[in-house]
Design a protein around this motif. Structure first.
Motif, PDB file in Angstrom:
ATOM      1  N   GLY A   1       4.876   7.686   8.714  1.00  0.00           N
ATOM      2  CA  GLY A   1       5.006   6.388   8.071  1.00  0.00           C
ATOM      3  C   GLY A   1       5.131   5.211   9.015  1.00  0.00           C
ATOM      4  N   TYR A   2       5.602   4.103   8.451  1.00  0.00           N
ATOM      5  CA  TYR A   2       5.751   2.864   9.206  1.00  0.00           C
ATOM      6  C   TYR A   2       7.186   2.729   9.726  1.00  0.00           C
ATOM      7  CZ  TYR A   2       1.226   1.344   7.365  1.00  0.00           C
ATOM      8  OH  TYR A   2      -0.106   1.241   7.059  1.00  0.00           O
TER       9      TYR A   2
ATOM     10  N   TYR B   1      -3.896   3.001  -2.444  1.00  0.00           N
ATOM     11  CA  TYR B   1      -2.571   3.601  -2.508  1.00  0.00           C
ATOM     12  C   TYR B   1      -2.609   5.100  -2.200  1.00  0.00           C
ATOM     13  CZ  TYR B   1       1.692   5.542  -4.539  1.00  0.00           C
ATOM     14  OH  TYR B   1       2.852   6.257  -4.742  1.00  0.00           O
TER      15      TYR B   1
ATOM     16  N   TYR C   1      -2.051   6.080   1.273  1.00  0.00           N
ATOM     17  CA  TYR C   1      -0.765   5.707   1.862  1.00  0.00           C
ATOM     18  C   TYR C   1       0.389   6.296   1.051  1.00  0.00           C
ATOM     19  CZ  TYR C   1      -3.632   2.579   4.643  1.00  0.00           C
ATOM     20  OH  TYR C   1      -4.590   2.092   5.500  1.00  0.00           O
ATOM     21  N   GLY C   2       0.969   5.503   0.138  1.00  0.00           N
ATOM     22  CA  GLY C   2       2.082   6.003  -0.666  1.00  0.00           C
ATOM     23  C   GLY C   2       1.743   7.275  -1.409  1.00  0.00           C
TER      24      GLY C   2
ATOM     25  N   ILE D   1       3.140   8.426   2.734  1.00  0.00           N
ATOM     26  CA  ILE D   1       3.391   7.440   3.792  1.00  0.00           C
ATOM     27  C   ILE D   1       4.393   6.413   3.271  1.00  0.00           C
ATOM     28  CG2 ILE D   1       2.378   5.672   5.281  1.00  0.00           C
ATOM     29  CD1 ILE D   1       1.557   8.575   5.921  1.00  0.00           C
ATOM     30  N   THR D   2       5.481   6.215   3.995  1.00  0.00           N
ATOM     31  CA  THR D   2       6.547   5.317   3.558  1.00  0.00           C
ATOM     32  C   THR D   2       6.852   4.264   4.622  1.00  0.00           C
ATOM     33  OG1 THR D   2       8.258   6.779   4.467  1.00  0.00           O
ATOM     34  CG2 THR D   2       7.610   7.128   2.164  1.00  0.00           C
TER      35      THR D   2
ATOM     36  N   ARG E   1       0.807  -1.222   0.000  1.00  0.00           N
ATOM     37  CA  ARG E   1       0.000   0.000   0.000  1.00  0.00           C
ATOM     38  C   ARG E   1       0.838   1.269   0.000  1.00  0.00           C
ATOM     39  NH1 ARG E   1      -1.841  -2.646   4.753  1.00  0.00           N
ATOM     40  NH2 ARG E   1      -0.827  -1.954   6.672  1.00  0.00           N
ATOM     41  N   CYS E   2       2.145   1.128   0.276  1.00  0.00           N
ATOM     42  CA  CYS E   2       3.015   2.303   0.262  1.00  0.00           C
ATOM     43  C   CYS E   2       3.761   2.483  -1.053  1.00  0.00           C
ATOM     44  CB  CYS E   2       4.031   2.223   1.408  1.00  0.00           C
ATOM     45  SG  CYS E   2       3.285   2.424   3.044  1.00  0.00           S
TER      46      CYS E   2
END
Length: 217
Positions: free
Chosen positions: A137-138, A96, A99-100, A104-105, A87-88
């Motif tokens: 992000g993550y 998407y 997120y990306g 968002i990374t 999804r990133c």
């Protein structure tokens, strides 16, 4: 700075198609096609430095090879990790743009499954991966295992929602506030209200009724 044209150049598994604008800092973004067929947008610096060599398929393949002897490639936590990556970076992923598409990374360390597993540990039953701050992000300090109730309460307010309250919307055609809640994949309408506070209370009561009833917390 003189612009560097990367069109048709190859970086790992990625072949540059054309420039795709610039990021918020003014650095060039490039549309690239991965050998696996996925189209992604990548910062030129990431391409030239070698930080990005594929759409993410390379990292997944490396991780899967490392996990083959451990039998984790079909595990639930592996699927959670793979979905996080997708999804990133996968522009064709249906969500998407949430997120990306909005920056968002996944941190460099978590692009390898074994690092993600070492940091987060096994996912408890019925829990999901949640970011503490949805604008970031993550990475380890921003992620935790959360119940469905926590996920629903912390979800981003939709752009069309002008009230700032999840599940409560202003209906211009009815000239009232309307409350909703999602339960088991269904969207339940909780009523229309003249006062915002009443609409919020209806949403809060529904969270207690439906989410606790279904053991989401």
């Amino acid at each position: 700075m003189k612009k560097i044209d990367l069109t048709e150049k190859r970086f790992g598994r990625l072949t540059v198609i054309e420039q795709a604008g610039s990021d918020k800092w003014g650095f060039a973004l490039w549309m690239c096609k991965c050998d696996c067929g996925v189209i992604i947008i990548v910062n030129g610096g990431s391409l030239r430095s070698g930080c990005t060599k594929s759409c993410g398929c390379l990292q997944r393949e490396i991780a899967k090879k490392r996990l083959t002897t451990h039998g984790l490639s079909s595990s639930r936590i592996y699927k959670i990790w793979a979905s996080m990556i997708q999804r990133c970076i996968d522009i064709n992923y249906e969500d998407y743009h949430y997120y990306g598409g909005r920056g968002i990374t996944v941190c460099k360390r978590w692009k390898f499954f074994e690092n993600f597993l070492a940091d987060m540990g096994e996912c408890p039953n019925d829990f999901t991966l949640e970011r503490v701050d949805n604008e970031k992000g993550y990475f380890l300090k921003n992620c935790k295992w959360a119940t469905h109730t926590e996920q629903n309460r912390n979800q981003r307010v939709q752009k069309r929602n002008k009230t700032g309250i999840t599940g409560v919307f202003w209906s211009s055609d009815r000239n009232k506030f309307r409350s909703y809640i999602g339960v088991g994949g269904r969207l339940i309408h909780l009523g229309s209200f003249k006062e915002l506070n009443n609409a919020i209370l209806a949403r809060q009561d529904a969270e207690m009724k439906y989410w606790r009833k279904n053991n989401y917390d």
